[in-house]
Design a protein around this motif. Structure first.
Motif, PDB file in Angstrom:
ATOM      1  N   ILE A  44       0.839  -1.202   0.000  1.00 46.68           N
ATOM      2  CA  ILE A  44       0.000   0.000   0.000  1.00 46.68           C
ATOM      3  C   ILE A  44       0.872   1.249   0.000  1.00 46.68           C
ATOM      4  O   ILE A  44       0.617   2.202  -0.747  1.00 46.68           O
ATOM      5  N   SER A  47       2.125   2.100  -3.370  1.00 45.22           N
ATOM      6  CA  SER A  47       1.123   2.311  -4.418  1.00 45.22           C
ATOM      7  C   SER A  47       1.243   3.722  -4.973  1.00 45.22           C
ATOM      8  O   SER A  47       1.532   4.671  -4.248  1.00 45.22           O
ATOM      9  N   TYR A  50      -4.631   6.040  -5.142  1.00 44.33           N
ATOM     10  CA  TYR A  50      -5.684   5.520  -4.266  1.00 44.33           C
ATOM     11  C   TYR A  50      -6.290   4.269  -4.876  1.00 44.33           C
ATOM     12  O   TYR A  50      -6.471   3.264  -4.199  1.00 44.33           O
ATOM     13  N   ALA A  53      -4.011   1.305  -4.575  1.00 43.49           N
ATOM     14  CA  ALA A  53      -4.003   0.816  -3.196  1.00 43.49           C
ATOM     15  C   ALA A  53      -5.257  -0.007  -2.912  1.00 43.49           C
ATOM     16  O   ALA A  53      -5.178  -1.083  -2.315  1.00 43.49           O
TER      17      ALA A  53
END
Length: 73
Positions: A44, A47, A50, A53
Motif C-alpha cells: 500500500i 502504491s 488511491y 491501493a
C-alpha cells in the motif's frame, strides 16, 4: 481462509485510505494473518494512487464502496 468484508464510503471519512487500512488490519488480525497484513502494508505504501491501493487491498479482503464510486471485484 475466507476473505473478510469491509464496507467503506469513498465520499466520506471512511473512504480515507488510513481508515480503510485500519479496518483491514483489524480484520486480518482477527484471522491471525499478521504477516499478510505486514506485506500488504508495504504494498500500500508503494502504491502510486488511491485506486491502486484499493486494488491491492481487495486481494486480501472484500472491499465494498457504499457510495458506489469504486466497483471492486
Amino acid at each position: 481462509m475466507r476473505k473478510p468484508t469491509i464496507h467503506f464510503a469513498s465520499m466520506k471519512q471512511t473512504g480515507n485510505i488510513y481508515w480503510i487500512m485500519g479496518a483491514v488490519r483489524d480484520a486480518l488480525r482477527k484471522q491471525r494473518r499478521i504477516s499478510e497484513w505486514n506485506d500488504l502494508y508495504q504494498e500500500i505504501l508503494n502504491s502510486g494512487s488511491y485506486e491502486e491501493a484499493l486494488g491491492k487491498i481487495n486481494k486480501l479482503v472484500h472491499l465494498i464502496d457504499d457510495d458506489g464510486v469504486y466497483e471492486l471485484d
